[in-house]
Scaffold this motif. Sequence first.
Motif, PDB file in Angstrom:
ATOM      1  N   TYR A 160      14.805  76.497  60.733  1.00  0.00           N
ATOM      2  CA  TYR A 160      13.447  77.000  60.955  1.00  0.00           C
ATOM      3  C   TYR A 160      12.497  76.434  59.905  1.00  0.00           C
ATOM      4  O   TYR A 160      11.386  75.996  60.216  1.00  0.00           O
ATOM      5  CB  TYR A 160      13.423  78.532  60.926  1.00  0.00           C
TER       6      TYR A 160
ATOM      7  N   GLY B  28      10.988  68.444  66.412  1.00  0.00           N
ATOM      8  CA  GLY B  28      11.165  68.853  65.024  1.00  0.00           C
ATOM      9  C   GLY B  28      11.870  67.774  64.227  1.00  0.00           C
ATOM     10  O   GLY B  28      11.441  67.394  63.133  1.00  0.00           O
TER      11      GLY B  28
ATOM     12  N   ASP C 261      11.450  73.274  60.757  1.00  0.00           N
ATOM     13  CA  ASP C 261      10.757  73.274  62.047  1.00  0.00           C
ATOM     14  C   ASP C 261      11.592  72.627  63.148  1.00  0.00           C
ATOM     15  O   ASP C 261      11.071  71.950  64.027  1.00  0.00           O
ATOM     16  CB  ASP C 261       9.395  72.565  61.915  1.00  0.00           C
TER      17      ASP C 261
ATOM     18  N   ARG D 274      11.362  79.411  70.078  1.00  0.00           N
ATOM     19  CA  ARG D 274      10.252  79.150  69.164  1.00  0.00           C
ATOM     20  C   ARG D 274       8.967  79.729  69.757  1.00  0.00           C
ATOM     21  O   ARG D 274       8.160  80.346  69.062  1.00  0.00           O
ATOM     22  CB  ARG D 274      10.100  77.635  68.961  1.00  0.00           C
TER      23      ARG D 274
END
Lengths: 219, 439
Positions: free
Chosen positions: B135, B17, B138, B145
Amino acid sequence: MTEFYVFVSGPLAWIAWGFFIIGSIYRLVSMYALAKAKDGSSLAYMSLPYSLRSILNWLIPFNTMGWKSDPLMTVATFLFHIGFLLVAVFLGAHAVLWDTAFGISIPSLPGGFGDAVSFVVIAACAVFAYRRLALPHVKGVTRPKDWFSLILVALPFVTGVLAYHQVGPVLLMTTLHVLAGELLLALIPFTRLSHALFALLTRSYMGSEFGAVRHAKDW
Amino acid sequence: MSRIADRKVADPGLANGVASLTPEKIEKVVNQVLKGETGAKLKVYQETCMRCGLCSQGCHFYMSHDFDPSYSPVNKATETMYELMNKKGKVTPDQIYLMAQMAFTECNLCKRCAHYCPIGIDTGYIMSMVRRICYMLDVVPQYIRDTSHSHASTMNQMWVKDDEWIDSLQWQEDEARDEFPDLRIPLDKEGADVYYSVIAPEPKFRTQLIYQAAAIMHAAGVDYTMPSEPGWDNSDMCMFVGDYENMGRLKRAHFESAQKLRVKRIVMGECGHAFRSVYDMGNRWLGYKNSPVPIVHAIEFYWELIQQGKIKITHKYEKPVTIQDPCNVMRGRGLMDKLREVVHFLCEEVVEMIPNREHNYCCCAGGGVINCGPPFKNTRMEGNRIKAEQLKATGVHDVVIPCHNCHGGLEDIIGYYDLGMHGKFIGDIIYELMEKPEL
């Protein structure tokens, strides 16, 4: 110097009060508008009885987990807040000001007692400073803002005591004391001291949430 | 004071991420969430928190790490949300990694610190909003997740397929009929008094809990049903990931599945977080002040059955037990007295943990932390020494744990600290002691 004192205790005092009152109203109203716009899912649960239940329980020293966890802080903060209000409102010299400026006559503290309470408040400020310097879990999160607000509340008491005991030039000390008080008053809505405006509301919200939704104590 | 940077844990979800982040994207997303989704509550918390540190002793992480200030609630808020607010989102991708690790794995959102803050600051909420930002960027630990992906794709937490769900129920029904010849697990029975709902780990690997629940319903003569279609899973890891859109989908599916069957109420199994999702977070996201269908937690349901004399036991459990108070049903719903009445009804001797009731220490598994998987198991083990000490001090071997997350967390701690104890659901004990037909 006398002229400066007159200015400080006259027009400047009104300006400080203006900042305090208008600033406080502005902060409260704009915060409420923001809460209405964005925090509906919290506002919906506000409950007066549970707010009061929470506030009352936190007003009792050593009644809550937080107060039990740090006795020195608990004693210091209770003495500080009670002492602050007593001296700020009911000190003999202040009672005179209420009368001359606003025409309100209120009872006043005996001189010696007011003096003693001022010393207690200064001692409590020293405890706050000690915690910020010596306790790792306080020191780590202390920022200049926190020192600024601590100095802001301590100054009127330090200068007040000096003026009362006539340490240094009396007129200068008194002028400084009035200035420090005005600075404090004017900045309450715009510094960490704004907790004076908001703390009852955050406490009330937590009390409402725990009482009405969670059916548990929040202390 | 330790630093989060010194205890960075390798996790593919966080690493991948962060790899695709740019400072511009971070700034945009942070401000989008702060402006769009937070308001006066967060602003006032940041402004009026006096940094007094009183919340510290509320946190099991702080207590377990020898008062390391890095773990105090106020420090966690300061290093994450307050930093994002002060810098207006101008932080580096690596900082986001550390903030995500702190928010997802070093805070269980248990809200125990609420009992310590004089001003009433809700650090659990603050950390939830940090998770929401992560979140949206990401940056989420891989295991949780995946769990939230399962929710989004299958409407249950464990990738249970629709037919497997029904198969599991029928399998348990079939097994149970050896012991209780007339037992049924009625599917989709319209107008039933009770809609029984579970979390997906039950059909997946704790299937005996469904068996036991069916046995108790049968013995107590409860008019109940279980739904055959998606919506049956009341769990909600999307809530803990910060995927509120899917949290809303899940709760809507759950409520509507009960409404479609026109049941009187939902009774849920012994789970804590699922309860949080229906009275605290999911319902509010959907605009319901309270859940649109009455929902009763297993503790309260068993308490009712006992009050009505519908649970008959042959004898009391002889060995002494202690009680774990799960945060989401104690601090979350005040079921501590009912839990005690149930356990005292079932067991000869109860040795309380100290502190207990709503002041009990968290299991360190909740809030999605256990769902962050093996990379963070040590975070949980080292982060909850205080619970191990609390358990050990009781001197008993059995712990009544009416919550799935607490079960996972406590069993791990019991193993790690070699406490020689064992966790039991209330359902385990009722099933063990209840009158069964003689065959």
